[in-house]
Design a protein around this motif. Structure first.
Motif, PDB file in Angstrom:
ATOM      1  N   THR A 370       0.618  -1.207   0.049  1.00 63.09           N
ATOM      2  CA  THR A 370      -0.136  -0.141   0.158  1.00 63.09           C
ATOM      3  C   THR A 370       0.725   1.160  -0.044  1.00 63.09           C
ATOM      4  OG1 THR A 370      -1.724  -1.215   1.147  1.00 63.09           O
ATOM      5  CG2 THR A 370      -1.840   1.279   1.280  1.00 63.09           C
ATOM      6  N   LEU A 371       1.847   1.493   0.728  1.00 57.63           N
ATOM      7  CA  LEU A 371       2.855   2.358   0.798  1.00 57.63           C
ATOM      8  C   LEU A 371       3.657   2.703  -0.449  1.00 57.63           C
ATOM      9  CD1 LEU A 371       4.703   1.879   4.358  1.00 57.63           C
ATOM     10  CD2 LEU A 371       2.926   3.504   3.706  1.00 57.63           C
ATOM     11  N   ASP A 372       3.619   1.538  -1.138  1.00 58.79           N
ATOM     12  CA  ASP A 372       4.428   1.505  -2.468  1.00 58.79           C
ATOM     13  C   ASP A 372       3.460   2.225  -3.510  1.00 58.79           C
ATOM     14  OD1 ASP A 372       6.703   0.159  -1.692  1.00 58.79           O
ATOM     15  OD2 ASP A 372       6.082  -1.672  -2.376  1.00 58.79           O
ATOM     16  N   TRP A 373       1.922   1.733  -3.450  1.00 62.02           N
ATOM     17  CA  TRP A 373       0.993   2.303  -4.356  1.00 62.02           C
ATOM     18  C   TRP A 373       1.053   4.061  -4.187  1.00 62.02           C
ATOM     19  CZ3 TRP A 373      -1.743   0.613  -8.215  1.00 62.02           C
ATOM     20  CH2 TRP A 373      -2.875   1.483  -8.663  1.00 62.02           C
ATOM     21  N   TRP A 374       0.884   4.231  -2.757  1.00 59.53           N
ATOM     22  CA  TRP A 374       0.761   5.718  -2.522  1.00 59.53           C
ATOM     23  C   TRP A 374       1.902   6.623  -2.780  1.00 59.53           C
ATOM     24  CZ3 TRP A 374      -2.845   8.955  -0.469  1.00 59.53           C
ATOM     25  CH2 TRP A 374      -4.035   8.508  -0.238  1.00 59.53           C
ATOM     26  N   GLU A 375       3.179   5.920  -2.644  1.00 63.71           N
ATOM     27  CA  GLU A 375       4.399   6.750  -3.048  1.00 63.71           C
ATOM     28  C   GLU A 375       4.495   6.782  -4.660  1.00 63.71           C
ATOM     29  OE1 GLU A 375       8.862   6.394  -1.095  1.00 63.71           O
ATOM     30  OE2 GLU A 375       7.961   4.490  -2.259  1.00 63.71           O
ATOM     31  N   GLU A 376       3.639   5.869  -5.380  1.00 67.79           N
ATOM     32  CA  GLU A 376       3.901   6.137  -6.943  1.00 67.79           C
ATOM     33  C   GLU A 376       2.819   6.925  -7.352  1.00 67.79           C
ATOM     34  OE1 GLU A 376       3.428   3.185 -10.633  1.00 67.79           O
ATOM     35  OE2 GLU A 376       3.470   2.294  -8.798  1.00 67.79           O
ATOM     36  N   HIS A 377       1.665   7.042  -6.822  1.00 67.81           N
ATOM     37  CA  HIS A 377       0.503   7.704  -7.389  1.00 67.81           C
ATOM     38  C   HIS A 377       0.159   8.917  -6.479  1.00 67.81           C
ATOM     39  CE1 HIS A 377      -0.368   3.642  -8.886  1.00 67.81           C
ATOM     40  NE2 HIS A 377      -0.872   4.256  -9.727  1.00 67.81           N
ATOM     41  N   ALA A 378       0.605   9.363  -5.419  1.00 66.65           N
ATOM     42  CA  ALA A 378       0.658  10.417  -4.509  1.00 66.65           C
ATOM     43  C   ALA A 378       1.693  11.110  -4.181  1.00 66.65           C
ATOM     44  CB  ALA A 378      -0.367  10.102  -3.317  1.00 66.65           C
ATOM     45  N   ASP A 379       1.836  11.923  -3.292  1.00 66.54           N
ATOM     46  CA  ASP A 379       2.868  12.783  -3.065  1.00 66.54           C
ATOM     47  C   ASP A 379       3.656  11.720  -2.198  1.00 66.54           C
ATOM     48  OD1 ASP A 379       4.911  14.525  -2.216  1.00 66.54           O
ATOM     49  OD2 ASP A 379       3.401  16.059  -1.119  1.00 66.54           O
ATOM     50  N   PRO A 380       5.304  11.714  -2.159  1.00 64.25           N
ATOM     51  CA  PRO A 380       5.892  10.711  -1.521  1.00 64.25           C
ATOM     52  C   PRO A 380       6.188  11.259  -0.370  1.00 64.25           C
ATOM     53  CG  PRO A 380       7.021  11.032  -3.678  1.00 64.25           C
ATOM     54  CD  PRO A 380       5.860  11.877  -3.562  1.00 64.25           C
ATOM     55  N   ALA A 381       5.717  12.446   0.033  1.00 61.06           N
ATOM     56  CA  ALA A 381       5.933  13.058   1.432  1.00 61.06           C
ATOM     57  C   ALA A 381       4.813  12.684   2.362  1.00 61.06           C
ATOM     58  CB  ALA A 381       5.741  14.534   1.404  1.00 61.06           C
ATOM     59  N   LEU A 382       3.709  12.200   1.806  1.00 62.04           N
ATOM     60  CA  LEU A 382       2.689  11.519   2.742  1.00 62.04           C
ATOM     61  C   LEU A 382       3.141  10.122   3.279  1.00 62.04           C
ATOM     62  CD1 LEU A 382      -0.645  12.566   0.452  1.00 62.04           C
ATOM     63  CD2 LEU A 382       0.085  13.408   2.578  1.00 62.04           C
ATOM     64  N   VAL A 383       3.864   9.453   2.319  1.00 60.43           N
ATOM     65  CA  VAL A 383       4.568   8.340   2.847  1.00 60.43           C
ATOM     66  C   VAL A 383       5.595   8.249   3.754  1.00 60.43           C
ATOM     67  CG1 VAL A 383       5.570   6.140   2.040  1.00 60.43           C
ATOM     68  CG2 VAL A 383       3.804   7.100   0.476  1.00 60.43           C
ATOM     69  N   ARG A 384       6.365   9.498   3.809  1.00 55.71           N
ATOM     70  CA  ARG A 384       7.320   9.514   4.715  1.00 55.71           C
ATOM     71  C   ARG A 384       6.842   9.912   5.952  1.00 55.71           C
ATOM     72  NH1 ARG A 384       9.908  11.912   0.146  1.00 55.71           N
ATOM     73  NH2 ARG A 384       9.283  14.078   0.967  1.00 55.71           N
ATOM     74  N   ASN A 385       5.632  10.624   5.897  1.00 50.38           N
ATOM     75  CA  ASN A 385       4.834  11.390   7.207  1.00 50.38           C
ATOM     76  C   ASN A 385       3.790  10.254   7.464  1.00 50.38           C
ATOM     77  OD1 ASN A 385       4.810  13.103   9.062  1.00 50.38           O
ATOM     78  ND2 ASN A 385       3.059  14.022   8.263  1.00 50.38           N
ATOM     79  N   ALA A 386       3.561   8.979   6.920  1.00 45.21           N
ATOM     80  CA  ALA A 386       2.625   8.258   7.218  1.00 45.21           C
ATOM     81  C   ALA A 386       2.845   7.532   8.631  1.00 45.21           C
ATOM     82  CB  ALA A 386       2.551   7.033   6.178  1.00 45.21           C
ATOM     83  N   ILE A 387       1.598   7.169   8.965  1.00 44.26           N
ATOM     84  CA  ILE A 387       1.313   6.228  10.288  1.00 44.26           C
ATOM     85  C   ILE A 387       1.072   4.963  10.082  1.00 44.26           C
ATOM     86  CG2 ILE A 387       0.364   5.825  12.623  1.00 44.26           C
ATOM     87  CD1 ILE A 387      -0.400   9.256  12.486  1.00 44.26           C
ATOM     88  N   VAL A 388       1.852   3.833  10.442  1.00 47.49           N
ATOM     89  CA  VAL A 388       1.148   2.587  10.292  1.00 47.49           C
ATOM     90  C   VAL A 388       0.926   1.939  11.603  1.00 47.49           C
ATOM     91  CG1 VAL A 388       2.043   0.344   9.586  1.00 47.49           C
ATOM     92  CG2 VAL A 388       3.130   2.341   8.402  1.00 47.49           C
ATOM     93  N   ALA A 389      -0.452   1.602  11.654  1.00 44.59           N
ATOM     94  CA  ALA A 389      -0.952   1.040  12.653  1.00 44.59           C
ATOM     95  C   ALA A 389      -0.978  -0.475  12.551  1.00 44.59           C
ATOM     96  CB  ALA A 389      -2.427   1.506  12.767  1.00 44.59           C
ATOM     97  N   ILE A 390      -0.399  -1.102  13.380  1.00 45.75           N
ATOM     98  CA  ILE A 390      -0.097  -2.592  13.432  1.00 45.75           C
ATOM     99  C   ILE A 390      -1.010  -3.542  14.452  1.00 45.75           C
ATOM    100  CG2 ILE A 390       1.230  -4.752  13.401  1.00 45.75           C
ATOM    101  CD1 ILE A 390       3.716  -2.929  12.561  1.00 45.75           C
ATOM    102  N   THR A 391      -2.000  -3.972  14.282  1.00 45.22           N
ATOM    103  CA  THR A 391      -2.713  -4.757  15.240  1.00 45.22           C
ATOM    104  C   THR A 391      -2.312  -6.118  15.520  1.00 45.22           C
ATOM    105  OG1 THR A 391      -4.649  -3.344  14.783  1.00 45.22           O
ATOM    106  CG2 THR A 391      -5.042  -5.436  15.903  1.00 45.22           C
ATOM    107  N   GLN A 392      -2.218  -6.419  16.745  1.00 46.47           N
ATOM    108  CA  GLN A 392      -1.837  -7.920  17.179  1.00 46.47           C
ATOM    109  C   GLN A 392      -3.195  -8.912  16.937  1.00 46.47           C
ATOM    110  OE1 GLN A 392      -0.543 -10.850  17.805  1.00 46.47           O
ATOM    111  NE2 GLN A 392       0.789  -9.594  18.674  1.00 46.47           N
ATOM    112  N   ILE A 393      -3.096  -9.817  16.261  1.00 46.16           N
ATOM    113  CA  ILE A 393      -4.366 -10.582  15.842  1.00 46.16           C
ATOM    114  C   ILE A 393      -4.191 -12.097  16.512  1.00 46.16           C
ATOM    115  CG2 ILE A 393      -4.809  -9.384  13.666  1.00 46.16           C
ATOM    116  CD1 ILE A 393      -3.649 -11.728  12.192  1.00 46.16           C
ATOM    117  N   GLU A 394      -3.198 -12.200  17.249  1.00 52.54           N
ATOM    118  CA  GLU A 394      -2.817 -13.576  17.756  1.00 52.54           C
ATOM    119  C   GLU A 394      -3.032 -13.452  19.263  1.00 52.54           C
ATOM    120  OE1 GLU A 394       0.403 -17.037  18.210  1.00 52.54           O
ATOM    121  OE2 GLU A 394       0.950 -15.250  17.234  1.00 52.54           O
TER     122      GLU A 394
END
Length: 481
Positions: A370-394
């Motif tokens: 998803t980050l690759d897609w946004w970096e290609e189609h949108a402003d790469p600065a959005l990816v550098r400033n993005a927040i990744v929310a990782i949820t524990q599912i186990e």
């Protein structure tokens, strides 16, 4: 005369013989001196001595035909005192001053005979003991008891000492336990104060005034907690902000955002576009949204997938312009199809990008794509400033067994926590160099079953993680405003 058997008397004691005190004195006299006729009765004419009179006593007894009166010998200086023929003198009644006893007599002392005790004598130059009182023996000053030798202490005393030592040890242990408990309580209060201060700081930042801020939650695939992340961030922001927070469901495949929040109306984004000319007040706009108890609002997507596919970029822009008129913080749930025409408008109207992920390997890989897609189609600065929310599912689960000791359960839980921390470290190292921030959300059973999103049913750890996520978003308000 001093009473016999006085162990504290400072005067040396002389044995009494069978003939009385006179015989005892004769036994202690110098053999070179003639015997003293003390056994003869004194004259009744002998004057009594007044109290306090220290003048020499005149011994008046009738001298016998062969004996002459014996004169008292003067005191000897510089040599140990020897018992002499001096008669005891009386002093004024009162307590006898304490003094060290005189040196013992080097001459052999006859053993006391049966039936008599030792009688003390008064050395020359020393004050006489008090005379006998008709009211009883003279009072003595109480003496401080001395320590008894350890060899002479009885079994009871040794047991008492042992119990006393045990009591002292228990008191010391209790004092140490109280000090440790006070230290732990102080440390707990310090941690609670720090946590309260951190919560207050988070809420202050979340309530930062902002003109407009657009947040986009995007993923290439569903089932990785994308809708849950939208609901969590929106609820956390709405709980601590004075204005209202809105989320637009842009999912073209029957989005569930409004249903999980709690639908209040059947109107959708298509209805808002159709009645755009009639929406002039906040009350008019409120007719198209569903609002939860937290004041978080959702504008539902088209339930018909065929009509949802035709939601164009111009229609999305119209909805966004109307929403900006009445709301300051606006979120967009893009759905999973990032090739839709409306996505071109979403890319250009995003201030903060949030990408959901899970601890599973495929969930982390999809977030990376998803980050690759946004970096290609949108402003790469959005990816550098993005927040990744990782949820524990186990979740932590025990193997099937009828009985398992508590020690084994603790070992399994500790091993699970170690694997979890190791996985978090791996994901942090993977995403930290590419995005602005990585936040982990613990497993929560209330979210696993789906259904309505209820903030009050979250565990304290999960709620705190979502507040951290909203805090991370709010820190970007000032940067983009």
């Amino acid at each position: 005369m001093t009473q016999p058997n006085q162990p504290n008397s400072p005067w040396p004691q002389t044995p009494w013989g069978d003939d009385g005190p006179a015989a005892g004195r004769r036994a202690l006299q110098d053999p070179a001196q003639p015997p003293r006729p003390d056994d003869q009765p004194r004259s009744q004419d002998t004057p009594s001595r007044a109290p306090g009179d220290r003048s020499p006593r005149s011994h008046a007894w009738p001298p016998g035909p062969q004996q002459q009166p014996q004169q008292p010998a003067p005191p000897r200086q510089g040599a140990p005192w020897q018992p002499g023929p001096q008669q005891p003198r009386h002093v004024a009644p009162g307590p006898v001053p304490h003094r060290q006893p005189s040196p013992p007599d080097p001459s052999p002392t006859p053993s006391p005979r049966h039936g008599f005790d030792q009688a003390p004598t008064t050395p020359v130059g020393e004050p006489d003991p008090p005379p006998p009182s008709p009211f009883g023996p003279p009072s003595r000053q109480p003496q401080r008891p001395t320590a008894e030798p350890a060899a002479r202490r009885g079994l009871f005393d040794r047991i008492a000492d042992a119990f006393g030592g045990g009591r002292r040890r228990r008191e010391e242990e209790e004092a140490q336990a109280r000090a440790l408990a006070d230290q732990r309580a102080a440390e707990q209060r310090r941690r609670e104060a720090e946590a309260a201060a951190a919560r207050e700081e988070r809420r202050r930042v979340i309530d930062t005034p902002v003109d407009h801020h657009l947040i986009t939650v995007s993923s290439l695939k569903g089932g990785i907690t994308k809708t849950t992340i939208v609901l969590a961030i929106g609820t956390a922001l709405a709980l601590h902000r004075r204005d209202l927070v809105l989320a637009i469901d842009g999912n073209a495949h029957r989005g569930t955002l409004a249903r999980r929040l709690g639908e209040e109306t059947g109107l959708t984004v298509r209805d808002l576009v159709a009645d755009a000319e009639d929406v002039r007040t906040a009350k008019d706009f409120r007719r198209f949204t569903s609002q939860a108890a937290s004041r978080f609002e959702v504008l539902a997507s088209e339930p018909n997938p065929a009509e949802a596919q035709g939601f164009s970029a111009e229609e999305y822009a119209t909805v966004l312009d109307i929403a900006k008129t009445f709301r300051s913080v606006i979120m967009t749930d893009t759905g999973t199809d990032l090739t839709l025409p409306l996505m071109s408008e979403v890319y250009g109207n995003t201030d903060t990008l949030v990408v959901p992920a899970t601890t599973a390997h495929d969930g982390a890989d999809l977030a990376w794509e998803t980050l690759d897609w946004w970096e290609e189609h949108a402003d790469p600065a959005l990816v550098r400033n993005a927040i990744v929310a990782i949820t524990q599912i186990e979740p932590f689960s025990l193997p099937p067994a009828e009985q398992m000791p508590a020690e084994r359960i603790a070992e399994l839980r500790a091993a699970f926590i170690r694997r979890q921390r190791q996985r978090e470290a791996e994901l942090t190292e993977r995403f930290a160099g590419r995005v602005g921030e990585v936040i982990f959300v613990p497993y929560d059973p209330s979210l696993h079953v789906g259904g309505l999103f209820a903030w009050d049913r979250l565990s304290p750890e999960t709620a705190a993680a979502y507040e951290d996520l909203a805090y991370a978003v709010a820190r970007r308000f000032a940067a983009r405003d």
